[in-house]
Design an enzyme around this catalytic site. Structure first.
Site, PDB file in Angstrom:
ATOM      1  N   GLU A 253       3.672  70.765 107.271  1.00 49.74           N
ATOM      2  CA  GLU A 253       3.818  70.085 108.802  1.00 49.74           C
ATOM      3  C   GLU A 253       4.759  70.279 109.262  1.00 49.74           C
ATOM      4  O   GLU A 253       5.712  70.089 109.899  1.00 49.74           O
ATOM      5  CB  GLU A 253       4.278  68.420 108.588  1.00 49.74           C
TER       6      GLU A 253
ATOM      7  N   LYS B 212      -1.165  70.047 108.356  1.00 52.20           N
ATOM      8  CA  LYS B 212      -0.961  69.559 109.169  1.00 52.20           C
ATOM      9  C   LYS B 212      -0.420  69.855 110.760  1.00 52.20           C
ATOM     10  O   LYS B 212       1.277  69.575 110.749  1.00 52.20           O
ATOM     11  CB  LYS B 212      -0.044  68.065 108.740  1.00 52.20           C
TER      12      LYS B 212
HETATM   13  P1  13P Z   1       2.140  60.611 114.607  1.00 54.15           P
HETATM   14  O1  13P Z   1       0.685  60.956 114.392  1.00 54.15           O
HETATM   15  O2  13P Z   1       2.461  59.385 115.484  1.00 54.15           O
HETATM   16  O3  13P Z   1       3.408  62.599 115.072  1.00 54.15           O
HETATM   17  O4  13P Z   1       2.642  60.914 113.413  1.00 54.15           O
HETATM   18  C1  13P Z   1       1.873  61.859 112.471  1.00 54.15           C
HETATM   19  C2  13P Z   1       3.504  61.732 111.567  1.00 54.15           C
HETATM   20  O5  13P Z   1       3.266  62.113 110.520  1.00 54.15           O
HETATM   21  C3  13P Z   1       4.441  62.370 112.038  1.00 54.15           C
HETATM   22  O6  13P Z   1       5.288  63.401 110.778  1.00 54.15           O
END
Ligand code: 13P
Length: 340
Positions: A178, A220
């Site tokens: 991510e 992500k």
């Molecule tokens: P949000 O969808 O609230 O951004 O959170 C996703 C997430 O796991 C952030 O690390």
């Protein structure tokens, strides 16, 4: 590492209408969420809140994975069933947030780097024993109109993401990678696209250098979107087009799925954007969701910490999951939000 197992877990998480419920808020973050509904953040309230979500009838149709926090992975239902077992029995892969948060990057004012690599191999082995099938690590890329992020800030975060991802695959866990370019600020969508492109390019170069197998991971990313304070907000179609253009340039087609974060978008916008992307036709990877706030905001609003509202909270979760499931097929319409 058994790449076939990693592949099949990654593919199952993003099968058909499915995506990820991000329920991995750290205790500091869930306290902020509970503060908005005046609920005290006790261990039992956190347990009960997660239990309400994980036992909601029907979510397994559209939820292929749930990301848990360390405390949550060790918690149980009222009947004593560990949450990872409950989820796995419902056909939902349990996952675990393993980073220890973003800290200031030394000598780089305004930038952050995510910590948590020391001892990670041992922690991953324990998480796997506790039932985790995948993991998540979030890098935070600060953005402004001109200076941020620095090339080094991007590189430092990409390197950490790749070290994490390699350790996950070694341990038999699917890494969710991510790199989040934040939505804060007044920058336009073009600036977000340029920075997201740099971040993705750096992340995949590092993943490759670390011998991470793209077939056994999920990405992500943020969507390509104007900063929250930008007076020129892009249309849903523009966000979808810019996001897919950027991803198609920099994300190898061997990656089985892209699971977007919601990052502060409203629940409706996050669904609408996902829908618009899927309506543009098949992509090299599954285009799905891994939403935290965009799935949970309506759940918290319905629950309010009241036991009598648990069923309403479950309905609110199911509704968001179903709508995002439709968005995975490009079949969502905004009018569905108001339908009974
Ligand atoms: P949000 O969808 O609230 O951004 O959170 C996703 C997430 O796991 C952030 O690390």
């Amino acid at each position: 590492m058994n790449i076939d197992t990693l592949k099949s877990v990654a593919n199952a998480i993003v099968a058909q209408q499915k995506g990820v419920l991000a329920a991995d808020e750290s205790n500091a973050t869930i306290k902020k969420r509970f503060d908005t509904i005046q609920v005290e953040s006790t261990e039992e309230n956190r347990r009960r809140y997660r239990e309400i979500m994980f036992t909601a009838d029907g979510i397994e149709r559209t939820v292929g994975g749930v990301i848990l926090y360390d405390e949550t992975l060790r918690q149980r239902t009222r009947e004593g069933v560990p949450f990872p077992t409950l989820l796995a029995n419902r056909g939902i892969a349990p996952g675990i947030k393993v980073d220890l948060g973003a800290k200031a990057l030394a000598l780089h004012p305004g930038e952050k780097v995510t910590e948590g690599l020391d001892g990670l191999r041992e922690r991953l082995a324990e998480y796997r024993q506790l039932g985790a099938q995948f993991a998540k690590w979030r890098a935070v890329i600060e953005i402004d109109e001109h200076d941020l992020p620095s090339a080094f800030g991007i590189r430092a975060n990409a390197h950490a993401l790749a070290r994490y991802a390699a350790l996950c695959q070694e341990a038999g866990l699917v890494p969710i990678v991510e790199p989040e370019v934040l939505m804060d600020g007044a920058h336009g969508i073009e600036r977000c696209e340029a920075v997201t492109a740099q971040a993705l390019q750096a992340v995949f170069a590092e993943l490759d250098a670390h011998r991470v197998q793209f077939e056994g991971m999920l990405l992500k990313p943020n969507m390509v979107i104007a900063g929250k304070k930008c007076p020129r907000q892009a249309s849903v179609q523009d966000v979808a087009e810019a996001t897919l253009r950027c991803l198609r340039r920099y994300v190898p087609s061997a990656v089985p799925g892209i699971v977007f974060l919601s990052g502060g978008q409203s629940a409706e916008d996050a669904t609408d954007h996902l829908n618009a992307m899927n309506a543009m036709g098949p992509q090299p990877w599954a285009v799905s969701f891994s939403y935290g706030r965009a799935l949970q905001a309506p759940v918290l609003a319905a629950w309010q910490g009241q036991e009598g509202q648990a069923a309403a909270a479950q309905q609110a979760l199911l509704k968001r999951c179903e709508l995002n499931g439709l968005a995975r097929e490009g079949k969502y319409e905004r009018a569905m939000e108001t339908a009974a």
